[in-house]
Design an enzyme around this catalytic site. Structure first.
Site, short mmCIF file in Angstrom:
data_model
loop_
_atom_site.label_atom_id
_atom_site.label_comp_id
_atom_site.label_asym_id
_atom_site.label_seq_id
_atom_site.Cartn_x
_atom_site.Cartn_y
_atom_site.Cartn_z
N HIS A 41 11.07 2.73 66.63
CA HIS A 41 11.87 1.58 67.03
C HIS A 41 11.80 0.48 65.96
O HIS A 41 12.82 -0.07 65.53
CB HIS A 41 11.37 1.06 68.38
CG HIS A 41 12.04 -0.19 68.84
ND1 HIS A 41 13.27 -0.19 69.45
CD2 HIS A 41 11.67 -1.49 68.75
CE1 HIS A 41 13.63 -1.43 69.72
NE2 HIS A 41 12.66 -2.24 69.31
N LYS A 42 10.56 0.21 65.51
CA LYS A 42 10.36 -0.81 64.47
C LYS A 42 11.04 -0.39 63.17
O LYS A 42 11.66 -1.20 62.49
CB LYS A 42 8.86 -0.96 64.18
CG LYS A 42 8.20 -2.14 64.83
CD LYS A 42 6.86 -2.37 64.16
CE LYS A 42 5.92 -3.14 65.01
NZ LYS A 42 4.62 -3.33 64.36
N ASP A 78 1.95 -7.48 61.04
CA ASP A 78 1.10 -7.70 62.20
C ASP A 78 1.63 -8.92 62.95
O ASP A 78 2.08 -9.88 62.33
CB ASP A 78 -0.35 -7.91 61.78
CG ASP A 78 -1.32 -7.64 62.93
OD1 ASP A 78 -0.98 -6.81 63.80
OD2 ASP A 78 -2.40 -8.25 62.98
N THR A 79 1.61 -8.84 64.27
CA THR A 79 2.19 -9.89 65.10
C THR A 79 1.20 -10.34 66.16
O THR A 79 0.45 -9.52 66.69
CB THR A 79 3.47 -9.37 65.80
OG1 THR A 79 4.46 -9.12 64.81
CG2 THR A 79 4.02 -10.39 66.79
N PHE A 105 9.68 -5.55 75.02
CA PHE A 105 8.37 -4.96 75.28
C PHE A 105 7.32 -6.08 75.26
O PHE A 105 7.63 -7.24 75.00
CB PHE A 105 8.04 -3.89 74.23
CG PHE A 105 7.78 -4.45 72.86
CD1 PHE A 105 8.82 -4.86 72.05
CD2 PHE A 105 6.48 -4.59 72.37
CE1 PHE A 105 8.59 -5.39 70.78
CE2 PHE A 105 6.24 -5.12 71.11
CZ PHE A 105 7.30 -5.52 70.32
N TYR A 149 4.97 -9.03 75.64
CA TYR A 149 5.00 -10.30 76.38
C TYR A 149 6.43 -10.82 76.60
O TYR A 149 6.60 -11.94 77.09
CB TYR A 149 4.17 -11.36 75.63
CG TYR A 149 2.72 -10.98 75.45
CD1 TYR A 149 1.78 -11.24 76.45
CD2 TYR A 149 2.27 -10.34 74.29
CE1 TYR A 149 0.44 -10.89 76.30
CE2 TYR A 149 0.94 -9.98 74.13
CZ TYR A 149 0.04 -10.25 75.14
OH TYR A 149 -1.28 -9.89 74.99
N LYS A 151 17.79 -11.25 70.53
CA LYS A 151 16.36 -11.46 70.26
C LYS A 151 16.09 -11.43 68.74
O LYS A 151 15.43 -12.32 68.21
CB LYS A 151 15.53 -10.39 70.98
CG LYS A 151 14.03 -10.58 70.75
CD LYS A 151 13.18 -9.48 71.36
CE LYS A 151 11.77 -9.52 70.76
NZ LYS A 151 10.93 -8.40 71.14
P1 IMP Z 1 2.33 -5.49 66.47
O1 IMP Z 1 1.49 -6.09 65.39
O2 IMP Z 1 3.80 -5.57 66.17
O3 IMP Z 1 1.88 -4.11 66.86
O4 IMP Z 1 2.15 -6.41 67.77
C1 IMP Z 1 0.90 -6.59 68.40
C2 IMP Z 1 1.11 -6.93 69.85
O5 IMP Z 1 1.79 -8.19 69.96
C3 IMP Z 1 1.98 -5.94 70.62
O6 IMP Z 1 1.22 -4.88 71.15
C4 IMP Z 1 2.55 -6.82 71.73
O7 IMP Z 1 1.62 -6.98 72.76
C5 IMP Z 1 2.72 -8.16 71.03
N1 IMP Z 1 4.08 -8.30 70.47
C6 IMP Z 1 4.44 -8.11 69.19
N2 IMP Z 1 5.74 -8.33 69.01
C7 IMP Z 1 6.23 -8.66 70.24
C8 IMP Z 1 7.53 -8.99 70.70
O8 IMP Z 1 8.53 -9.03 69.97
N3 IMP Z 1 7.62 -9.26 72.02
C9 IMP Z 1 6.57 -9.24 72.87
N4 IMP Z 1 5.34 -8.92 72.50
C10 IMP Z 1 5.16 -8.63 71.17
#
Ligand code: IMP
Length: 195
Positions: free
Chosen positions: A11-12, A68-69, A148, A150, A171
């Site tokens: 998806h990413k 990373d998010t 997905f 939050y 979004k």
């Molecule tokens: P990742 O680094 O993209 O894997 O994000 C780490 C975590 O942050 C994910 O498992 C989600 O819980 C949350 N997260 C990241 N991006 C989003 C988003 O766009 N919407 C909602 N939660 C997010």
């Protein structure tokens, strides 16, 4: 131009590929022969993004990037932040994470929060960081079933609905990841034009 994105999340990959455009072909760690989980155990988003990009680069020598998010909630001192995926449990249990967040904010008037994405790029052996932020607030109940994580709780500034109530296009136009990826795309396009 071929560039490796440190994710096996289809998806990413599709989302980022669409923003970068047809000049860039994204490959995955799996396609480069990396089957193991890529380590991400640093205390910051920047640290994790760099750790993943360096890990890939050390093993393949390829131009690559990693992201990373985290969700940073003001009243919780920036939590869950770098622990967003594993806030409530060790697995990526989105429902449990959302329940815990609501519980920790119960009765709290300050619902300010932001999503922050950091992308670490290694291009020609040089490291670059890109950041994307979206400010908003945490609602008192979940709404919507898109997206997905939050998304059902997060209402971006300037909107009356949650990320989970928006289309993917709506979004992406305002989201943390969309903003960070557009900065990456701009940088890569400028670099290609210069060379
Ligand atoms: P990742 O680094 O993209 O894997 O994000 C780490 C975590 O942050 C994910 O498992 C989600 O819980 C949350 N997260 C990241 N991006 C989003 C988003 O766009 N919407 C909602 N939660 C997010």
């Amino acid at each position: 131009m071929k560039i490796l994105f440190a994710t096996n999340n289809a998806h990413k990959l599709a989302e980022v590929s669409a923003v970068l455009g047809p000049q860039f072909t994204l490959t995955t760690p799996r396609e480069a022969g990396i089957a193991e989980d890529i380590p991400e155990d640093q205390p910051t988003l920047e640290g994790n993004a760099l750790q993943k990009a360096r890990y890939i680069h050390a093993r393949t020598g390829l131009d690559c990037f990693a992201d990373d998010t985290g969700l940073e909630v003001e009243a919780l001192g920036g939590a869950p932040g770098v622990r967003s995926a594993r806030y409530a449990t060790d697995g990526h249990d989105f429902a449990a994470n959302n329940r815990l967040l609501l519980r920790n904010l119960e009765g709290c008037g300050n619902r300010q929060a932001r999503f922050r994405t950091v992308i670490a790029l290694i291009l020609g052996g040089e490291e670059h960081l890109f950041e994307g932020i979206v400010e908003g607030r945490i609602d008192t109940r979940e709404a919507g079933c898109g997206g997905f994580g939050y998304d059902p709780l997060f209402i971006p500034d300037g909107f009356a609905c949650s990320f989970a109530e928006m289309s993917a296009e709506e979004k992406n136009a305002v989201s943390h990841r969309g903003r960070a990826v557009r900065k990456l795309a701009e940088f890569l396009h400028e670099t290609i034009e210069r060379s």
